[in-house]
Design a protein around this motif. Structure first.
Motif, PDB file in Angstrom:
ATOM      1  N   GLY A 239      24.347  64.779   7.234  1.00 59.36           N
ATOM      2  CA  GLY A 239      23.636  66.018   6.960  1.00 59.36           C
ATOM      3  C   GLY A 239      22.384  66.220   7.777  1.00 59.36           C
ATOM      4  N   PHE A 240      22.027  65.237   8.607  1.00 55.70           N
ATOM      5  CA  PHE A 240      20.837  65.342   9.458  1.00 55.70           C
ATOM      6  C   PHE A 240      21.294  65.255  10.914  1.00 55.70           C
ATOM      7  CE2 PHE A 240      19.274  64.303   5.361  1.00 55.70           C
ATOM      8  CZ  PHE A 240      18.032  64.907   5.263  1.00 55.70           C
ATOM      9  N   PRO A 241      21.685  66.397  11.488  1.00 56.97           N
ATOM     10  CA  PRO A 241      22.302  66.386  12.816  1.00 56.97           C
ATOM     11  C   PRO A 241      21.331  65.996  13.919  1.00 56.97           C
ATOM     12  CG  PRO A 241      21.902  68.639  12.099  1.00 56.97           C
ATOM     13  CD  PRO A 241      21.598  67.756  10.919  1.00 56.97           C
ATOM     14  N   ASN A 242      21.910  65.420  14.973  1.00 57.78           N
ATOM     15  CA  ASN A 242      21.156  65.105  16.195  1.00 57.78           C
ATOM     16  C   ASN A 242      19.952  64.216  15.917  1.00 57.78           C
ATOM     17  OD1 ASN A 242      22.990  67.093  16.855  1.00 57.78           O
ATOM     18  ND2 ASN A 242      21.569  68.337  18.042  1.00 57.78           N
ATOM     19  N   TYR A 243      20.079  63.366  14.904  1.00 58.27           N
ATOM     20  CA  TYR A 243      19.015  62.449  14.509  1.00 58.27           C
ATOM     21  C   TYR A 243      19.584  61.034  14.471  1.00 58.27           C
ATOM     22  CZ  TYR A 243      15.609  60.081  11.445  1.00 58.27           C
ATOM     23  OH  TYR A 243      14.689  59.201  10.916  1.00 58.27           O
ATOM     24  N   LEU A 244      18.988  60.129  15.257  1.00 57.09           N
ATOM     25  CA  LEU A 244      19.477  58.756  15.363  1.00 57.09           C
ATOM     26  C   LEU A 244      18.325  57.785  15.097  1.00 57.09           C
ATOM     27  CD1 LEU A 244      21.655  59.201  18.576  1.00 57.09           C
ATOM     28  CD2 LEU A 244      22.484  59.046  16.218  1.00 57.09           C
ATOM     29  N   ILE A 245      18.674  56.628  14.542  1.00 56.28           N
ATOM     30  CA  ILE A 245      17.679  55.683  14.048  1.00 56.28           C
ATOM     31  C   ILE A 245      17.944  54.301  14.621  1.00 56.28           C
ATOM     32  CG2 ILE A 245      16.525  54.839  11.968  1.00 56.28           C
ATOM     33  CD1 ILE A 245      18.452  56.874  10.456  1.00 56.28           C
ATOM     34  N   PHE A 246      16.891  53.651  15.103  1.00 59.06           N
ATOM     35  CA  PHE A 246      16.973  52.222  15.409  1.00 59.06           C
ATOM     36  C   PHE A 246      16.653  51.423  14.145  1.00 59.06           C
ATOM     37  CE2 PHE A 246      16.414  53.516  19.865  1.00 59.06           C
ATOM     38  CZ  PHE A 246      17.296  52.652  20.500  1.00 59.06           C
ATOM     39  N   LEU A 247      17.413  50.382  13.916  1.00 58.73           N
ATOM     40  CA  LEU A 247      17.183  49.469  12.795  1.00 58.73           C
ATOM     41  C   LEU A 247      17.126  50.218  11.473  1.00 58.73           C
ATOM     42  CD1 LEU A 247      14.557  47.030  14.371  1.00 58.73           C
ATOM     43  CD2 LEU A 247      17.032  46.762  14.232  1.00 58.73           C
ATOM     44  N   GLY A 248      18.089  51.119  11.280  1.00 52.28           N
ATOM     45  CA  GLY A 248      18.188  51.839  10.030  1.00 52.28           C
ATOM     46  C   GLY A 248      18.795  50.983   8.938  1.00 52.28           C
ATOM     47  N   PRO A 249      19.035  51.577   7.768  1.00 52.77           N
ATOM     48  CA  PRO A 249      19.594  50.811   6.647  1.00 52.77           C
ATOM     49  C   PRO A 249      20.907  50.126   7.010  1.00 52.77           C
ATOM     50  CG  PRO A 249      18.904  53.004   5.948  1.00 52.77           C
ATOM     51  CD  PRO A 249      18.805  52.990   7.437  1.00 52.77           C
ATOM     52  N   ASN A 250      21.040  48.892   6.540  1.00 53.58           N
ATOM     53  CA  ASN A 250      22.247  48.083   6.742  1.00 53.58           C
ATOM     54  C   ASN A 250      22.614  47.883   8.206  1.00 53.58           C
ATOM     55  OD1 ASN A 250      23.156  49.508   3.739  1.00 53.58           O
ATOM     56  ND2 ASN A 250      23.103  47.291   3.981  1.00 53.58           N
ATOM     57  N   CYS A 251      21.588  47.527   8.980  1.00 57.11           N
ATOM     58  CA  CYS A 251      21.810  47.051  10.342  1.00 57.11           C
ATOM     59  C   CYS A 251      21.531  45.548  10.356  1.00 57.11           C
ATOM     60  CB  CYS A 251      20.897  47.778  11.328  1.00 57.11           C
ATOM     61  SG  CYS A 251      19.172  47.292  11.156  1.00 57.11           S
ATOM     62  N   PRO A 252      21.918  44.830  11.399  1.00 49.60           N
ATOM     63  CA  PRO A 252      21.766  43.359  11.374  1.00 49.60           C
ATOM     64  C   PRO A 252      20.369  42.870  11.728  1.00 49.60           C
ATOM     65  CG  PRO A 252      22.927  44.032  13.337  1.00 49.60           C
ATOM     66  CD  PRO A 252      22.672  45.280  12.558  1.00 49.60           C
ATOM     67  N   ILE A 253      19.395  43.234  10.907  1.00 46.42           N
ATOM     68  CA  ILE A 253      18.019  42.834  11.195  1.00 46.42           C
ATOM     69  C   ILE A 253      17.744  41.394  10.779  1.00 46.42           C
ATOM     70  CG2 ILE A 253      17.028  43.617   9.001  1.00 46.42           C
ATOM     71  CD1 ILE A 253      14.669  44.706  10.705  1.00 46.42           C
ATOM     72  N   GLY A 254      18.613  40.821   9.930  1.00 47.78           N
ATOM     73  CA  GLY A 254      18.429  39.430   9.518  1.00 47.78           C
ATOM     74  C   GLY A 254      19.694  38.616   9.624  1.00 47.78           C
ATOM     75  N   ASN A 255      20.675  39.119  10.365  1.00 46.38           N
ATOM     76  CA  ASN A 255      21.982  38.468  10.432  1.00 46.38           C
ATOM     77  C   ASN A 255      22.148  37.538  11.613  1.00 46.38           C
ATOM     78  OD1 ASN A 255      22.021  41.167   9.164  1.00 46.38           O
ATOM     79  ND2 ASN A 255      24.132  40.690   8.670  1.00 46.38           N
ATOM     80  N   GLY A 256      21.226  37.596  12.571  1.00 45.82           N
ATOM     81  CA  GLY A 256      21.344  36.821  13.800  1.00 45.82           C
ATOM     82  C   GLY A 256      20.360  37.371  14.821  1.00 45.82           C
ATOM     83  N   PRO A 257      20.619  37.224  16.106  1.00 44.96           N
ATOM     84  CA  PRO A 257      19.688  37.712  17.136  1.00 44.96           C
ATOM     85  C   PRO A 257      19.511  39.226  17.032  1.00 44.96           C
ATOM     86  CG  PRO A 257      21.368  36.266  18.076  1.00 44.96           C
ATOM     87  CD  PRO A 257      21.802  36.565  16.677  1.00 44.96           C
TER      88      PRO A 257
END
Length: 583
Positions: free
Chosen positions: A409-427
């Motif tokens: 619902g939020f077009p043309n909007y992109l996020i780095f390190l948004g919810p449920n990304c691998p911020i603690g899963n490895g490198p």
């Protein structure tokens, strides 16, 4: 598929189609991009745009005076990264200059600042400018963005076709929610807003928190202060995973990195492979998790050497439920003569210090709050969708993203390190690179295929969240520990990817357009243009490039592409995976 509803957008669509119909296939229209934040993610985004695109305008608004984000902001004693230094570089940008396995914040700032200078990325950055709002423009089909000039206090206005949020997760610091904090008459500090003019020598210092920041602060200040009273309310696992202990590189090692062909690459691959081999730590019941638990239990007992501290500080929940922290010298510091451990809750802060649930008041000269950040993933400014919804409100209870990089619902909007990304899963930097590459592919489609808007479908996000929630049940993160990975001990895990970093990299290789709502500028096939190829308008190109002596084309299947990408068959792994899904 979405529709172009406003008169302004319809007129724009007709104009866009007419322009394309007079151009060769895949002609690149001009695209305006605004990126929020010039930390690691924002700088990488600028590098990728500069390397791969033309006919664009990019502006990065950065609230700080310098680039590097959290590594510019955080200057507290002992501040550093809990990821090995040689795994905390871009895959394509090594450096032999790291001083140790785990480097301090000043070294890390220098790495990203040097990266920005080397590739001329600061020309895109407007420092001391903070985005305060983004509002969908129905006429233009992009975002009107308001920005506060922090030097003058004035508001300025800008517009973009595509908005990138690279504001990061761990840089919106917050005071602890303890009553009476404003009553304290001593020196009050937060690790993420450190006053370097404050002298701690000879002082009685209070330290609240035993997360990553507190674990770094204590052993750094302990030898220099008169006394430290450290307030700890819960246990945590503290010790490096075996094989990645702190180590200062010798002159010989650094010389080999700089001069011996292949030495640095070999070492970097060993570190990265080691980190990638640890995902099984986070899966309950695996041999890796059990072995790591036993190893850490033994190490903590050895370093604490105190039955009371062992009872209070060694958790009952699985290793990895909270973020693993190297903790160089931390456990040993807890046993020093000038360190007092107060375990439990702080009921309130008084004029003199902390009143705890044991009924005692603990006066201190300086009170350091190592209490972390707002990690709710909500934007730090109003972000208004075409239907008037504010993402701050939509994500108030639980942030739900598409693969950690977009919101339905939020077009043309992109996020780095948004919810449920691998911020603690490895490198983590490897994951950021995958996100940047994915964004480039979407922007390329927007620029060359007549797209007007793109946003993930709601049902795709719902399916992803359902998959994620089911997967998380078998992970250590589901244990009832208090962690910034989730909003409560029992709540859904909102910070982490349901898989390893390598799993995320493979998942992000292809853009699944079937998961996206897309609208077009007029006829969706206007991108076919005037019937000519781009090859035919390039006199330097080979107009028969597809004629060959043998079939040397790239693999067309995912399996073939993957084996080419990961150089399958070139190394011998010590870890195998069987069909039952057990490591």
């Amino acid at each position: 598929m979405g529709d172009l509803t406003s008169t302004g957008q319809q007129a724009q669509a007709v104009t866009g189609s007419a322009w394309r119909l007079n151009k060769p296939i895949h002609s690149e229209r001009h695209v305006r991009v605004i990126c929020i934040g010039a930390g690691a993610s924002g700088l990488l985004f600028a590098y990728k745009m500069q390397k791969h695109f033309s006919n664009y305008n990019l502006t990065i608004y950065e609230k700080n005076l310098e680039v590097s984000g959290t590594w510019y902001e955080n200057k507290y004693p002992g501040c550093g990264c809990d990821v090995p230094s040689h795994a905390y570089t871009w895959s394509f940008e090594p450096t032999q200059n790291w001083s140790a396995v785990y480097s301090g914040s000043k070294e890390i700032f220098s790495y990203f600042d040097t990266f920005a200078n080397k590739y001329g990325l600061k020309r895109f950055v407007k420092a001391r400018h903070q985005v305060t709002g983004a509002f969908w423009n129905h006429e233009k089909g992009g975002y009107d963005v308001t920005i506060r000039d922090l030097e003058t206090g004035q508001d300025i206005h800008d517009y973009c076709d595509i908005l990138i949020n690279a504001g990061g997760v761990l840089n919106n610091w917050r005071w602890p929610a303890i009553p009476g904090l404003d009553k304290y008459k001593g020196t009050l500090l937060h690790t993420a807003n450190w006053d370097e003019n404050v002298q701690l020598e000879g002082k009685h210092v209070g330290l609240i928190g035993n997360g990553s920041s507190g674990i770094q602060v204590l052993p750094t200040i302990q030898p220099h202060v008169r006394q430290v009273t450290t307030f700890i309310r819960e246990p945590t696992w503290v010790t490096p995973v075996q094989g990645l202990e702190q180590h200062v590189y010798s002159p010989e090692e650094r010389r080999d990195f700089a001069e011996k062909p292949g030495a640095l690459l070999k070492y970097r691959k060993e570190v990265e492979s080691g980190m990638n081999s640890q995902f099984a730590i986070f899966l309950k019941g695996t041999q890796t998790n059990n072995d790591t638990h036993d190893y850490m239990m033994g190490k903590m007992k050895e370093k604490l050497n105190n039955e009371f501290l062992e009872e209070k500080l060694i958790p009952e929940w699985h290793v990895g439920c909270r973020r693993l922290t190297p903790g160089v010298g931390y456990l040993e510091s807890l046993g020093k003569e000038n360190v007092k451990v107060v375990y439990g809750e702080i009921n309130e802060v008084t004029e003199k210090g902390c009143l705890c649930d044991d009924g005692k008041e603990y006066p201190v000269d300086v009170l350091i709050c190592a209490t972390g950040f707002d990690t709710t993933f909500k934007p730090r400014f109003p972000l208004i969708a075409p239907d008037g919804r504010n993402l701050q409100e939509v994500w108030k209870e639980e942030p739900k993203s598409y693969l950690g990089l977009a919101a339905p619902g939020f077009p043309n909007y992109l996020i780095f390190l948004g919810p449920n990304c691998p911020i603690g899963n490895g490198p983590v930097l490897s994951a950021i690179e995958s996100q940047a590459d994915y964004m480039m592919k979407l922007i390329d489609r927007y620029q060359t295929e007549n797209l007007a808007t793109f946003s993930p479908k709601l049902d795709a996000v719902d399916d992803f969240i359902a998959y994620k929630d089911e997967f998380m049940k078998k992970t250590v993160w589901a244990d009832q520990c208090r962690s910034w990975y989730k909003n409560s001990p029992e709540g859904p895990i909102t910070a982490l990817w349901p898989g390893s970093t390598l799993h995320y990299i493979e998942a992000m290789l292809d853009v699944r357009m079937q998961d996206w709502d897309v609208s077009y500028n007029g006829n969706r096939f206007a991108w076919l243009g005037n019937g000519y190829s781009q090859t035919e308008v390039d006199p330097s190109a080979d107009w028969a490039f597809y004629i060959r002596e043998e079939d040397d084309g790239q693999p067309l299947s995912k399996a073939g592409q993957r084996k080419l990408l990961n150089k399958s068959g070139t190394t011998k792994s010590s870890t195998t995976y069987n069909i039952a899904g057990n490591l």
